[in-house]
Write an enzyme that holds these catalytic residues in place. Structure first.
Site, PDB file in Angstrom:
ATOM      1  N   ASN A 109      -5.578  -9.887   8.063  1.00  0.00           N
ATOM      2  CA  ASN A 109      -6.571 -10.138   7.010  1.00  0.00           C
ATOM      3  C   ASN A 109      -7.930 -10.590   7.558  1.00  0.00           C
ATOM      4  OD1 ASN A 109      -5.247 -12.570   7.726  1.00  0.00           O
ATOM      5  ND2 ASN A 109      -5.889 -13.528   5.815  1.00  0.00           N
ATOM      6  N   GLU A 204       0.337 -21.252  11.391  1.00  0.00           N
ATOM      7  CA  GLU A 204      -0.692 -21.234  10.358  1.00  0.00           C
ATOM      8  C   GLU A 204      -0.236 -20.224   9.313  1.00  0.00           C
ATOM      9  OE1 GLU A 204      -3.006 -23.302  10.172  1.00  0.00           O
ATOM     10  OE2 GLU A 204      -3.211 -24.093  12.192  1.00  0.00           O
ATOM     11  N   GLU A 325       2.986 -16.054  -3.188  1.00  0.00           N
ATOM     12  CA  GLU A 325       1.552 -16.047  -2.883  1.00  0.00           C
ATOM     13  C   GLU A 325       0.978 -14.682  -3.240  1.00  0.00           C
ATOM     14  OE1 GLU A 325      -1.504 -16.872   0.876  1.00  0.00           O
ATOM     15  OE2 GLU A 325       0.659 -16.734   1.220  1.00  0.00           O
TER      16      GLU A 325
END
Length: 447
Positions: A109, A204, A325
């Protein structure tokens, strides 16, 4: 497979300040030289405009590198700490040393930013590195590899591209440290592999980051900042607003302002806007379309172009869009009457990577900040907490663990050694046998 990198690390060259600073400067200068090609690659992979690529990928990376260049000498110094009375006539300090061979796994992304910023931290700390880029961002991966090959030996930094076969080959190696950015499912697999070798790791990840909107706000400014933060990179941002929790009394006004901001930013024909990106691949496109179908939304999309227009709609905590999500241009709005109900509901859920709150009421803001756990966030803005290199960035609980950016990148990619350096004089006999009649003295000293 990476014996050459390990041998290079063992030569101790990477531990020298001059080597590290020169490497960081080479990386910075090559990025500046390549910035147009980087932007072009990001457009091909994600439909990002030059402006979006600059602020969120290229310039962001340069800011981090420049911070490390400016502060590296200070960061590398031993950190002196105070010493207790028991160790009279001694000094204590923390010494930082590199982990060794570091694996950096970057996502699709923000494929440039999330490869280069961790790499800069690894270099600043004196490591050698393998970067595994995402197969879904193939054009950016090629540019990253070209940049690295231009300035570094593959004994120092190695770029690995490719799909699952390459992933398996890379993950079969043993590393001294792993830095992973990506989804929770893959993150757990990487964590399991790291655990087998007791390899330290940073994860992360992401999560459903809420945006809480009070009724005491500047509606226009709030809408601008929410729309920008949500639809940047077509919503494919780990810290994007996942959903809005809106005070019921201002819903209609906020909804109108969100639509106004969308039109101002992207024009009436958003599907053909040069400032609006695309979904990375067919798999992600289909996943998002499936959410919209379950939500019974009218689809505004183009499979051929992998584009999905922003979809904003009322929802509840039980809605299909709230099950996972979103990671795309879908923005559910949930209404509330009492902030205590919101706090209670959010505390039942996984800890989010980010949280945003819009309010001019300091008591309202303080209540949210005090009672809800999250990785990081903003008051009266979205996403921009990432842009401050003085703030550590990272998750909490289900959204990951470990922090980086600025000095925290240096510390994350370093091992800390605690050292006490004691003088030969005086030799205090109190600690040695025989112990007779020494207990009362020890108790007084240890108060």
């Amino acid at each position: 497979m990476y014996d050459n990198l390990r041998e290079f690390y063992k030569s101790n060259i990477t531990r020298d300040y001059e080597f590290r600073i020169e490497a960081l400067k080479k990386l910075r200068d090559e990025i500046i030289k390549y910035r147009d090609k980087i932007n072009e690659a990001l457009y091909k992979d994600l439909g990002k405009s030059d402006f979006e690529s600059e602020i969120s990928e290229v310039s962001f990376s340069l800011i981090e590198i420049n911070y490390l260049i400016k502060n590296l000498k200070k960061l590398m110094k031993n950190k002196n700490v105070s010493t207790s009375i028991i160790n009279f006539r001694s000094k204590s300090y923390i010494k930082y040393e590199p982990h060794g061979l570091v694996l950096i796994i970057s996502p699709w992304n923000y494929p440039f930013n999330l490869s280069i910023v961790p790499l800069a931290g690894a270099i600043a700390a004196g490591n050698v590195a393998v970067i595994k880029t995402s197969s879904s961002s193939k054009y950016t991966s090629l540019i990253i590899e070209e940049i690295i090959l231009n300035i570094f030996s593959e004994d120092f930094v190695k770029v690995e591209k490719g799909d699952i076969g390459v992933n398996e080959r890379v993950m079969n190696e043993k590393y001294d440290f792993i830095f992973f950015t990506g989804g929770k499912v893959t993150g757990k697999k990487v964590y399991e592999k790291a655990a087998l070798d007791l390899t330290p790791i940073v994860l992360e990840l992401g999560g459903k980051s809420p945006c809480i909107v009070d009724d005491n706000i500047d509606l226009k400014v709030a809408a601008n900042r929410i729309v920008w933060g949500k639809f940047l990179n077509c919503g494919q941002t780990c810290v994007a607003v996942d959903y809005i929790l809106c005070k019921r009394s201002i819903y209609q006004e906020l909804y109108k302002e969100l639509l106004r901001a969308l039109e101002e930013f992207y024009g009436k024909d958003i599907m053909n806007s040069k400032d609006y990106g695309k979904i990375v691949n067919v798999k992600e496109y289909n996943r998002l379309i499936n959410i919209l179908i379950k939500e019974k939304q009218e689809l505004i999309c183009s499979r051929e172009d992998l584009k999905i227009a922003p979809h904003i709609f009322l929802a509840s905590f039980d809605s299909p869009s709230m099950k996972e999500e979103i990671f795309g241009p879908i923005l559910p709005i949930i209404l509330y009457d009492d902030i205590d109900d919101v706090i209670e509901e959010l505390n039942k859920k996984d800890v989010s990577l980010a949280l945003y709150v819009f309010s001019k009421n300091k008591n309202f803001v303080n209540k949210v900040m005090k009672n809800i756990s999250f990785g990081g966030g903003c008051v009266n803005d979205t996403i921009v907490h990432l842009s401050n290199p003085n703030l550590p960035f990272g998750g909490n609980g289900e959204s990951g663990f470990g922090k980086y950016h600025g000095k925290y990148s240096f510390y994350t990619f370093s091992r800390s050694k605690s050292i006490l350096d004691k003088n030969y004089f005086p030799e205090i006999m109190l600690r040695y046998p025989p112990k007779k009649d020494k207990v009362s003295i020890i108790r007084k000293l240890m108060k």
